[in-house]
Design an enzyme around this catalytic site. Structure first.
Site, PDB file in Angstrom:
ATOM      1  N   SER A  19       0.845  -1.192   0.000  1.00  0.00           N
ATOM      2  CA  SER A  19       0.000   0.000   0.000  1.00  0.00           C
ATOM      3  C   SER A  19       0.882   1.244   0.000  1.00  0.00           C
ATOM      4  O   SER A  19       1.662   1.434  -0.920  1.00  0.00           O
ATOM      5  CB  SER A  19      -0.970  -0.045   1.187  1.00  0.00           C
ATOM      6  OG  SER A  19      -2.004   0.882   1.028  1.00  0.00           O
ATOM      7  N   ASP A  32      -9.622  -3.809  -5.515  1.00  0.00           N
ATOM      8  CA  ASP A  32      -9.029  -2.979  -4.468  1.00  0.00           C
ATOM      9  C   ASP A  32      -9.730  -1.626  -4.391  1.00  0.00           C
ATOM     10  O   ASP A  32      -9.840  -0.917  -5.394  1.00  0.00           O
ATOM     11  CB  ASP A  32      -7.534  -2.778  -4.746  1.00  0.00           C
ATOM     12  CG  ASP A  32      -6.773  -2.289  -3.525  1.00  0.00           C
ATOM     13  OD1 ASP A  32      -7.366  -1.575  -2.702  1.00  0.00           O
ATOM     14  OD2 ASP A  32      -5.582  -2.623  -3.412  1.00  0.00           O
ATOM     15  N   HIS A  56      -8.027  -4.951  -1.486  1.00  0.00           N
ATOM     16  CA  HIS A  56      -6.810  -4.454  -0.856  1.00  0.00           C
ATOM     17  C   HIS A  56      -6.196  -5.465   0.108  1.00  0.00           C
ATOM     18  O   HIS A  56      -4.976  -5.573   0.219  1.00  0.00           O
ATOM     19  CB  HIS A  56      -7.124  -3.160  -0.104  1.00  0.00           C
ATOM     20  CG  HIS A  56      -5.917  -2.332   0.204  1.00  0.00           C
ATOM     21  ND1 HIS A  56      -5.159  -1.724  -0.768  1.00  0.00           N
ATOM     22  CD2 HIS A  56      -5.339  -1.997   1.385  1.00  0.00           C
ATOM     23  CE1 HIS A  56      -4.175  -1.040  -0.202  1.00  0.00           C
ATOM     24  NE2 HIS A  56      -4.260  -1.204   1.105  1.00  0.00           N
TER      25      HIS A  56
END
Length: 736
Positions: free
Chosen positions: A587, A672, A707
């Site tokens: 991330s 995501d 995610h």
């Protein structure tokens, strides 16, 4: 320390290594080839050299798009990838997956071995430590071979009959992805609210269950955060709705048994840089609506016994004023940075006059201690603090000023945290503890007698012995003289001769501290001779609030250089060398990976970049993308030229150059909601077009997840096994 490693392997050398280990990699230079740059995905996926029959990587088509801001024009050849429903996009991602599978086909047995190891250490039939709330003992348990938890309770005593509130395994049947959230029982203990996401976009449908009959109620509320808050009448709930950009922007009130079309909007957060949320105080006396941005907060409160009343503001928002709210007795207790309290302080204020003019100091601000949170009991106040990078728990009596002490944990690198404590009247504090060598442990601590009881330590199935591992904390020195903490763990007896494979991890954003905690998964590396290191770089909050301030906005590059300095330190101190040093981040930590490989590709043999936020400028200019508007105070608003210029100078996608890069495995999820899949996809396409080496560059897209990767207790570790196999394969190639 510069030019530690000449990264380029010759084509002949790489081809030899590929053939020796059975890898399917190309002997030709994949970078900068204009002859193949416009080949279709399908052609690239099937093209193989006639002489070697080795797979060739997909070559994404180029469709130049001009992006002009502040008079500066960038050309994005892969902008077209941002169409999730476009069959050509899906085809390209699938081709990348096929290429990755072929390149790592010879590691399939190793991947299975690693997966079996990881899953084999997990206790199959397991349960959380029960906690007591309003006459019931609540816990979560797992059954052997099942992917999802069972949420259950027992009335009065743990010897009573079990009531299964929600069996997520049954709810997940037929779904490729499943997540349950917001498990919340009504005040009368008869109804259950919960959220379900079957796509992995973090858009939950709220559902309700009668715990007496076991039947679901007809009420269903889509597009929420997954959490519902009960008023004390047992029929009114408050929930948070998401806008098209997935920002939490409205609070609604719903009455069970009525159509959702009749739900009343009770709050609208119109400022796109803020998110809103709702919760109930521990006292259960008040419903609280909060709004927050990076630098400001605002809260409203309502008597939970009067759901038809109007919410009142505690303290209007002010830029730079941060605060959070809990309740006890006649007062609100507020953790705040008011009056320059950078590391936060605790104040109290009457419920009847909650504004900041009436805030009275309870715990003052300290320059060397970050106040992270509080837990209120009838007789005690407990505080979670951080000093010198380590968490600590402080216990303070409301009545006896002499009772003010810290719990002693006795390790050099550890993590302690306040757990679930719903009972106001208890003298026992539930807290959690872990370290790099100690599995997650749950304790009850008697705040009066200072006696503690270990309730559970996560079991590691097999022959795990913490005495076989060593953990320590060291400090790297940044170019500006700042000391960067680095937590390390490895098997005892490891000789520090510069030859140890080492995985260096970091995050370094949003003030999120990376705490040194145990991982049974990580044992698969440690037992193969790896050193595992966590760099506590600026941008996190390990060393206090200033640590965060010095790693964001126009100081963001400190995050990247700190990581580089930590890597150089590990090399200088003979833990490893550039041929055996690997980097990992996800991330915003994936942004870190992208920046670091642009700045110092020579330092690393391989890089794991998970769901990486790499197209910083384009994303932050697009306010329709989830999370963008709420993050201007983290990264800056590129609509302002100084932030645009600074972001552009480190944005990994924009700074890709025609040079050599390390071996890289990049992972993402099609759904995501935080870092859109097209960022890593575009990044890989551009890297493949421009880089001048023959190192592996692989993209793996989970076509059914978002995610957080795959749902379920075990399936998520298939990607971990893939990542670990990637690293071990690189080491194996060196040994051939």
């Amino acid at each position: 320390m510069k030019n530690l490693k000449p990264k380029a392997a010759t084509s002949a050398t790489l081809l030899s290594a590929c053939l020796l280990v059975g890898a399917g990699c190309s002997s030709s230079n994949t970078g900068g080839s204009t002859a193949t740059a416009t080949a279709t995905t399908e052609q690239a996926a099937t093209a193989t050299p006639a002489t070697t029959q080795l797979p060739q990587p997909p070559v994404a088509k180029k469709v130049p798009k001009e992006l002009t801001t502040h008079g500066d024009t960038r050309i994005d050849n892969y902008y077209w990838m941002n169409q999730r429903e476009d069959p050509e996009v899906i085809s390209y991602l699938s081709a990348e997956n096929t290429y990755t599978d072929k390149m790592l086909a010879h590691t399939k047995d190793l991947q299975q071995q690693l997966f079996d190891e990881i899953v084999g250490r997990i206790k199959q039939n397991d349960a959380s430590v029960p906690f007591k709330d309003d006459g019931y003992w609540y816990y979560t348990r797992y059954e052997e071979g099942k992917e999802y938890p069972i949420y259950a309770r027992k009335k009065g005593t743990m010897e009573a009959a079990e009531e299964i509130m929600l069996n997520a395994n049954e709810r997940a049947e037929g779904q490729s992805y499943y997540s349950a959230a917001g498990i919340n029982v009504s005040p009368n203990n008869q109804l259950l609210a919960f959220g379900e996401d079957t796509v992995s976009r973090r858009k939950y449908t709220l559902r309700f269950k009668n715990l007496q009959t076991g039947k679901l109620l007809p009420d269903e509320i889509p597009n929420t955060t997954g959490s519902a808050v009960w008023a004390n009448d047992n029929k009114t709930v408050y929930y948070t709705m998401k806008d098209p950009a997935l920002r939490s922007f409205k609070i609604f009130k719903h009455t069970l048994g009525t159509p959702t079309s009749q739900d009343k909007e009770v709050y609208h957060e119109a400022d796109e840089t803020f998110n809103t949320f709702v919760y109930k105080t521990k006292s259960e006396d008040y419903i609280i609506i909060g709004s927050g941005s990076t630098l400001s907060n605002e809260y409203r409160y309502l008597d939970a016994n009067k759901p038809n009343g109007e919410f009142k503001v505690i303290q209007p928002r002010e830029r730079g004023l941060e605060y959070s709210v809990d309740h006890f007795g006649n007062n609100f207790y507020i953790v705040t940075n008011k009056d320059g309290a950078k590391n936060f302080k605790l104040v109290q204020t009457p419920v009847s006059k909650p504004g900041k003019a009436n805030w009275k100091e309870v715990i003052p601000h300290r320059e060397d201690v970050l106040l992270e949170g509080i837990e209120i009991f009838k007789d005690y106040l407990t505080l979670q603090e951080r000093k010198n990078g380590l968490t600590q728990i402080r216990v303070k009596s409301w009545k006896d000023s002499k009772t003010d002490y810290y719990i002693d944990f006795g390790e050099e690198a550890y993590t302690a945290y306040i757990g679930n404590n719903p009972d106001f009247d208890s003298n026992k504090l539930r807290y959690g503890y872990t370290s790099l060598t100690t599995p997650y442990s749950t304790y009850d601590y008697n705040m009066k007698t200072k006696e503690q009881e270990l309730l559970k330590r996560d079991e590691v199935v097999g022959d795990f012995d913490p005495a076989n591992y060593e953990a320590k904390r060291v400090y790297a020195t940044a170019d500006d003289g700042t000391k960067i903490p680095v937590s390390l763990v490895y098997r005892k007896g490891t000789v520090l001769n510069g030859q140890n494979p080492t995985l260096l991890y970091a995050y370094g954003s949003y003030g999120s501290s990376t705490n040194p905690g145990f991982s049974s998964v990580r044992l698969s590396l440690l037992d193969r001779g790896f050193v595992y290191a966590i760099a506590h770089i600026r941008g996190g909050q390990e060393m206090g609030r200033q640590w965060y301030e010095d790693g964001k906005l126009l100081k963001k590059k400190n995050t990247f250089t700190d990581f580089i300095d930590a890597a150089e330190y590990l090399i200088e101190q003979n833990y490893t060398n550039p041929d055996k040093l690997f980097a990992q981040g996800g991330s915003a930590g994936g942004l870190l990976m992208g920046a670091v490989v642009n700045m110092r590709p020579d330092l690393f043999e391989g890089v794991l970049a998970a769901v990486p936020f790499v197209d910083v400028v384009t994303t932050m200019l697009d306010t329709s993308i989830p999370l963008t508007t709420g993050e201007f105070d983290e990264w800056g608003n590129p609509a302002e030229k100084q932030y645009y210029d600074y972001m552009l100078s480190y944005s990994p996608y924009d700074q890709v150059e025609a040079k050599e890069y390390p071996n890289m495995l990049v992972t993402t999820g099609l759904h995501d909601s935080q870092v859109q899949y097209w960022e890593p996809a575009k990044w890989v396409a551009k890297l493949r077009d421009m880089k001048t080496d023959d190192n592996m560059l692989l993209l793996h897209t989970n076509m059914e997840a978002g995610h957080g990767g795959a749902s379920g207790r075990f399936q998520r570790y298939k990607e971990t096994a893939l990542q670990y196999a990637f690293l071990l394969n690189l080491l194996e190639q060196q040994n051939q």
